[in-house]
Each structure stands twice: as structure tokens, then as C-alpha cells.
Design an enzyme around this catalytic site. Sequence first.
Site, short mmCIF file in Angstrom:
data_model
loop_
_atom_site.label_atom_id
_atom_site.label_comp_id
_atom_site.label_asym_id
_atom_site.label_seq_id
_atom_site.Cartn_x
_atom_site.Cartn_y
_atom_site.Cartn_z
CB THR A 116 -18.67 -4.95 -16.85
OG1 THR A 116 -19.45 -4.15 -17.88
CG2 THR A 116 -17.57 -3.94 -16.61
CG ASP B 29 -1.96 -1.16 1.37
OD1 ASP B 29 -2.41 -1.65 0.12
OD2 ASP B 29 -2.31 -1.76 2.27
CG MET C 299 -7.95 -5.14 -9.36
SD MET C 299 -7.17 -3.51 -9.81
CE MET C 299 -6.05 -3.71 -8.29
CE LYS C 300 -11.32 -4.64 -0.73
NZ LYS C 300 -9.73 -4.35 -1.10
#
Length: 236
Positions: free
Chosen positions: A75, A16, A67-68
Site C-alpha cells: 500500500t 497549516d 503525509m507520514k
Amino acid sequence: MTTLLPADDRLIVAMDVPDALAALELAQKLGDSVSFYKIGLGMLTGGGLAVANELKQEHGKRIFLDMKFFDIGATVEAAVRGIAQFDLDFLTVHGDPHVVRAAKEGASGKDLKILAVTILTSLDRADLDAALIQPGDIADLVTERAARALEAGADGVIASPREAAMIRALPQAEGKLIVTPGVRPAGAALGDQKRVETPASALSAGADHLVVGRPIWQAADPQAAAQAILAEIKAI
């Protein structure tokens, strides 16, 4: 010279950090101590995919792309099919059954594992109330959401270590992965996490992989911080 513990892929270090340069610097500091990295949305525009490819292809690391994804089925399927071409290891999507089914279709023929997000470990009951999520104990909601995602074909779930044991007890969880963020070594700052446990507690509850970010990358000596967690893991 200090003897370092070998890497253990049960530890996933969350990168992160702001950009690709910082990520590669962190990987260099950690060296052979860490074999598995998580790259999330926060670094996507800072070269996250390039870092994922470099660590995977040139350094032999395993990669969890966080990516959640959440969207209509077509899509999600298209997005996952694109990601699957990079031969990465884990990818997260939201645990809604239609999203999971679409993601599995997109990953068809590849080794990419689809992990379903249950309820974010930064949320508590007050947060769920504000989001109009149905009443009930968080652990019960997480467990039901996990069961539905696994029935839809998810290879595993993302869940707080506090819910890991309940999920592991599900019949649907046999042979599936449980990956737990919200893991903090004893004495570490909680940050924005609200449902946390120590590495030992999470593994004992049935987790397969532990995601640890700030306690490692914010440490004055990231490798020493990782080694301390590895020692706790290997003592289980």
C-alpha cells in the site's frame, strides 16, 4: 523601500492553514521571500495537492508533502508511486524500515526524496509511555530509529533539532538530509511543540532544513516574520 532578504530554501514554511484559498493567500503575502513550502494532512481535503501543483508548476516553489504514510508495504509503495508523478520534492513516511523500503520502491526513477519520521516533536516521554513505546531516553530512541531508517534507504529524516547533532554524527547520516520541525524563533509561543530550538541552534546542530509554521502564518505580517527567520539563518 525596505530591501528584502532573498529566499533561502533552508527555510520551509508549513502551510497549516484550512484550505487552498488561505494557502495561496499566504504564498502571495510571502512572495519571493519563501521558496519552499510544506503541505500536510490537515490541508489534504482542502485542496492541498492542487496547491502543491500550482506552487510547484506555476510559481517554481519547492514542495514538501507531509503525509507520514504508514501501512503495509504494498500500500505504501502504491501511494508513493502515485505521489511521485507530481514531481514534488520531499515526502514523509514513518521510519519503520519496511515502510521506508516500500516508499523508496514507489519513488524509484523520480527525484522525490523520502524522509523518515522518527518521533514526533509534539511528544515527550510521558506520551511514549502512554503509547507503549519501549523505555529509554527520547534522544537515544530517535537516533536509533533514524539509523535504521537510513539503513533502509531513506534520503533523510525528520527529527527534533535537539536530536539533530546525534543523528548527524551517525555514519548512516553521511550525505543524508535532516529536516527539523519544532523550530521557534526566540520568544515565540511553543504551541503544541515540546522539543524545540531556535533556527540558529537547529542549523548549528546539523539540520539542513527548518520547518516553521505558526510563527510565520499566524503573524500580523507573515513576510516580516519570515524575513526575521531568514536573517537568523543567514547569520549562521
